[in-house]
Write an enzyme that holds these catalytic residues in place. Structure first.
Site, PDB file in Angstrom:
ATOM      1  N   ARG A   1       0.869  -1.185   0.000  1.00 38.25           N
ATOM      2  CA  ARG A   1       0.000   0.000   0.000  1.00 38.25           C
ATOM      3  C   ARG A   1       0.905   1.234   0.000  1.00 38.25           C
ATOM      4  O   ARG A   1       1.919   1.279   0.713  1.00 38.25           O
ATOM      5  CB  ARG A   1      -0.907   0.043   1.231  1.00 38.25           C
TER       6      ARG A   1
ATOM      7  N   ASP B   1       4.417  -0.182  -6.980  1.00 30.26           N
ATOM      8  CA  ASP B   1       3.142  -0.537  -7.626  1.00 30.26           C
ATOM      9  C   ASP B   1       2.004   0.231  -6.982  1.00 30.26           C
ATOM     10  O   ASP B   1       0.879   0.191  -7.469  1.00 30.26           O
ATOM     11  CB  ASP B   1       2.886  -2.050  -7.503  1.00 30.26           C
TER      12      ASP B   1
ATOM     13  N   GLU C   1      -2.645   7.643  -4.791  1.00 29.76           N
ATOM     14  CA  GLU C   1      -3.004   7.030  -6.083  1.00 29.76           C
ATOM     15  C   GLU C   1      -4.490   7.106  -6.419  1.00 29.76           C
ATOM     16  O   GLU C   1      -4.874   6.987  -7.582  1.00 29.76           O
ATOM     17  CB  GLU C   1      -2.570   5.552  -6.106  1.00 29.76           C
TER      18      GLU C   1
ATOM     19  N   HIS D   1      -0.787  -0.001  -9.602  1.00 34.24           N
ATOM     20  CA  HIS D   1      -1.523  -0.981  -8.791  1.00 34.24           C
ATOM     21  C   HIS D   1      -1.957  -2.165  -9.657  1.00 34.24           C
ATOM     22  O   HIS D   1      -3.135  -2.520  -9.719  1.00 34.24           O
ATOM     23  CB  HIS D   1      -2.736  -0.322  -8.122  1.00 34.24           C
TER      24      HIS D   1
HETATM   25  P1  NAI Z   1      -1.474 -11.294   4.976  1.00 38.29           P
HETATM   26  O1  NAI Z   1      -2.507 -10.827   5.935  1.00 38.29           O
HETATM   27  O2  NAI Z   1      -1.415 -12.726   4.603  1.00 38.29           O
HETATM   28  O3  NAI Z   1      -0.021 -10.888   5.546  1.00 38.29           O
HETATM   29  C1  NAI Z   1       0.276  -9.645   6.099  1.00 38.29           C
HETATM   30  C2  NAI Z   1       1.416  -9.846   7.072  1.00 38.29           C
HETATM   31  O4  NAI Z   1       1.771  -8.558   7.596  1.00 38.29           O
HETATM   32  C3  NAI Z   1       1.045 -10.738   8.272  1.00 38.29           C
HETATM   33  O5  NAI Z   1       2.026 -11.726   8.464  1.00 38.29           O
HETATM   34  C4  NAI Z   1       0.998  -9.763   9.423  1.00 38.29           C
HETATM   35  O6  NAI Z   1       1.392 -10.357  10.669  1.00 38.29           O
HETATM   36  C5  NAI Z   1       2.005  -8.725   8.978  1.00 38.29           C
HETATM   37  N1  NAI Z   1       1.886  -7.468   9.708  1.00 38.29           N
HETATM   38  C6  NAI Z   1       0.777  -6.902  10.261  1.00 38.29           C
HETATM   39  N2  NAI Z   1       1.101  -5.762  10.879  1.00 38.29           N
HETATM   40  C7  NAI Z   1       2.438  -5.599  10.717  1.00 38.29           C
HETATM   41  C8  NAI Z   1       3.359  -4.615  11.139  1.00 38.29           C
HETATM   42  N3  NAI Z   1       2.975  -3.571  11.891  1.00 38.29           N
HETATM   43  N4  NAI Z   1       4.662  -4.749  10.787  1.00 38.29           N
HETATM   44  C9  NAI Z   1       5.059  -5.839  10.065  1.00 38.29           C
HETATM   45  N5  NAI Z   1       4.238  -6.804   9.642  1.00 38.29           N
HETATM   46  C10 NAI Z   1       2.939  -6.694   9.977  1.00 38.29           C
HETATM   47  O7  NAI Z   1      -1.635 -10.361   3.705  1.00 38.29           O
HETATM   48  P2  NAI Z   1      -1.155 -10.663   2.201  1.00 38.29           P
HETATM   49  O8  NAI Z   1      -2.216 -11.397   1.480  1.00 38.29           O
HETATM   50  O9  NAI Z   1       0.215 -11.227   2.235  1.00 38.29           O
HETATM   51  O10 NAI Z   1      -1.131  -9.174   1.606  1.00 38.29           O
HETATM   52  C11 NAI Z   1      -0.212  -8.213   2.069  1.00 38.29           C
HETATM   53  C12 NAI Z   1      -0.601  -6.855   1.554  1.00 38.29           C
HETATM   54  O11 NAI Z   1      -0.444  -6.832   0.139  1.00 38.29           O
HETATM   55  C13 NAI Z   1      -2.082  -6.493   1.774  1.00 38.29           C
HETATM   56  O12 NAI Z   1      -2.283  -5.894   3.037  1.00 38.29           O
HETATM   57  C14 NAI Z   1      -2.361  -5.523   0.654  1.00 38.29           C
HETATM   58  O13 NAI Z   1      -2.197  -4.216   1.149  1.00 38.29           O
HETATM   59  C15 NAI Z   1      -1.276  -5.809  -0.372  1.00 38.29           C
HETATM   60  N6  NAI Z   1      -1.824  -6.251  -1.665  1.00 38.29           N
HETATM   61  C16 NAI Z   1      -1.495  -5.544  -2.798  1.00 38.29           C
HETATM   62  C17 NAI Z   1      -1.972  -5.926  -4.036  1.00 38.29           C
HETATM   63  C18 NAI Z   1      -1.589  -5.202  -5.300  1.00 38.29           C
HETATM   64  O14 NAI Z   1      -2.206  -5.411  -6.353  1.00 38.29           O
HETATM   65  N7  NAI Z   1      -0.581  -4.345  -5.290  1.00 38.29           N
HETATM   66  C19 NAI Z   1      -2.892  -7.062  -4.160  1.00 38.29           C
HETATM   67  C20 NAI Z   1      -3.129  -7.769  -2.929  1.00 38.29           C
HETATM   68  C21 NAI Z   1      -2.622  -7.362  -1.725  1.00 38.29           C
END
Ligand code: NAI
Length: 345
Positions: A231, A255, A260, A292
């Site tokens: 993000r 990305d 954005e 994105h």
């Molecule tokens: P997920 O929920 O599986 O993993 C997120 C990880 O971040 C978890 O292990 C969590 O413990 C950790 N986390 C939470 N708070 C934290 C902090 N303060 N410091 C460090 N780590 C922390 O999520 P997933 O599926 O891996 O997605 C991650 C991110 O990717 C999403 O939140 C979303 O913003 C982004 N995303 C971007 C896309 C794009 O098209 N550019 C598409 C899909 C997701």
């Protein structure tokens, strides 16, 4: 038939959502406009709204949706920082698509990294003009370099595996480290100090907003490459630009961008871009921006549509229990009802 107002609809959304709509008797009313306080009225008469990352689902919008009888907010994204889940609690249920293709995002992060370190974006433009010079295209091997991964959830872990395939040393930071893994966790400061590449895969929260600011950049290695497919708000873009101008940051692959919402996903090539900061970043030879796009694969689009239809059906036609329901208590295991197989409220 379940009526769903589908905000911020793009041409690439329609085929997969029309298909699942036909299969499950859901009518998606495609609206090109984003959801916000000025457009919320378009949801009148609908049972649910389907929203994406740049729709504004704040307390005011939620109250209006509730008054119109809308009972479900179906996010067709994983991230939900644009929804005030606390304001929705007790009124409108919120569901999301937690994983549609974590591979799509992790692979895009690596695509950006490789493009940047091997100057593919420069080479592509040169050879199209029959310029076959190699001057200025020297890159570096990823093999043997240290990558610091922030956030080791679904996407972060796949990215880690990809990096290991390249022979990189992986270190990671996560607020909630995975217990069942062989990942080497370090403190955030240690990650900043040791990484040649830093890739962000944590969600945007109040805590993580501007995780990468001037103080964090000050702790990093000279020449560090920063990759953000998570993000935009995770990075203070002004500080990033200063870091690039000071030659502290070697490259940035973005990305996502904090501002954005009114820029990405549209063709603005015929317009003057009002965002000076983004213009300046894009003008840098060592910055690559995609709009994105990391999620955008055939597999992901199909999974997004199917999971969203499943979420809507479980709310309206089954017992209302949905594994993909969200609320402000998510992440607080002791308070989370979903963990106990109950509805959030
Ligand atoms: P997920 O929920 O599986 O993993 C997120 C990880 O971040 C978890 O292990 C969590 O413990 C950790 N986390 C939470 N708070 C934290 C902090 N303060 N410091 C460090 N780590 C922390 O999520 P997933 O599926 O891996 O997605 C991650 C991110 O990717 C999403 O939140 C979303 O913003 C982004 N995303 C971007 C896309 C794009 O098209 N550019 C598409 C899909 C997701």
């Amino acid at each position: 038939m379940i009526q769903v107002a589908f905000f911020d609809a793009k041409a690439y959304d329609k085929p997969s959502f029309e298909r699942v709509g036909r299969e499950h008797d859901i009518h998606f009313r495609f609206l090109e406009t984003k959801l916000n306080e000025d457009t919320v009225e378009l949801a009148k008469g609908c049972d649910a709204v389907c929203v994406f990352v740049n729709d504004t689902v704040n307390a005011a919008v939620i109250d209006r949706l509730y008054a119109y009888g809308v009972r479900l907010i179906a996010l067709r994204s994983a991230g939900y920082n644009n929804v005030d889940v606390k304001a929705a609690f007790g009124k409108i249920h919120v569901v999301h698509v937690p994983a549609y293709s974590p591979y799509a995002v992790a692979e895009h992060a690596m695509a950006l990294l490789l493009t940047s370190v091997r100057r593919i974006h420069k080479a592509y433009n040169r050879t199209r003009e029959f310029n076959f010079s190699l001057n200025g295209l020297t890159g570096f091997d990823l093999h043997g370099k240290t990558v610091g991964v922030i956030g080791t959830g679904r996407i972060g872990r796949i990215f880690i595996n990809i990096c290991r395939g390249f022979g990189m040393k992986v270190i990671a930071y996560d607020h909630f480290p995975a217990r069942d893994s062989d990942i080497e966790y370090v403190s955030l400061d240690e990650l900043f100090a040791s990484s040649d590449v830093i890739s962000l895969h944590c969600p945007l929260t109040e805590e993580t907003r501007h995780l990468i600011d001037s103080s964090a950049i000050g702790k990093m290695k000279k020449g560090v490459v920063i990759v953000n497919t998570s993000r935009g708000g995770l990075i203070d873009a002004e500080a990033l630009l200063e870091g690039i101008k000071a030659r502290k940051i070697g490259a940035a692959c973005l990305d996502v961008y904090e501002e954005e919402a009114d820029i990405f996903f549209e063709d603005r090539s015929g317009h003057i871009l009002n965002d000076d900061l983004l213009s300046r970043l894009i003008s840098m030879p060592n910055v690559i921006v995609t709009s994105h796009q990391a999620f955008l694969t055939e597999e992901a689009l199909s999974n997004i549509a199917e999971t969203t239809a499943g979420n809507i059906l479980s709310y309206f036609e089954n017992d209302g229990l949905c594994n993909n329901e969200l609320c402000y208590r998510c992440g607080h295991i002791e308070q989370c009802k979903k963990e106990r197989k109950e509805r959030c409220f």
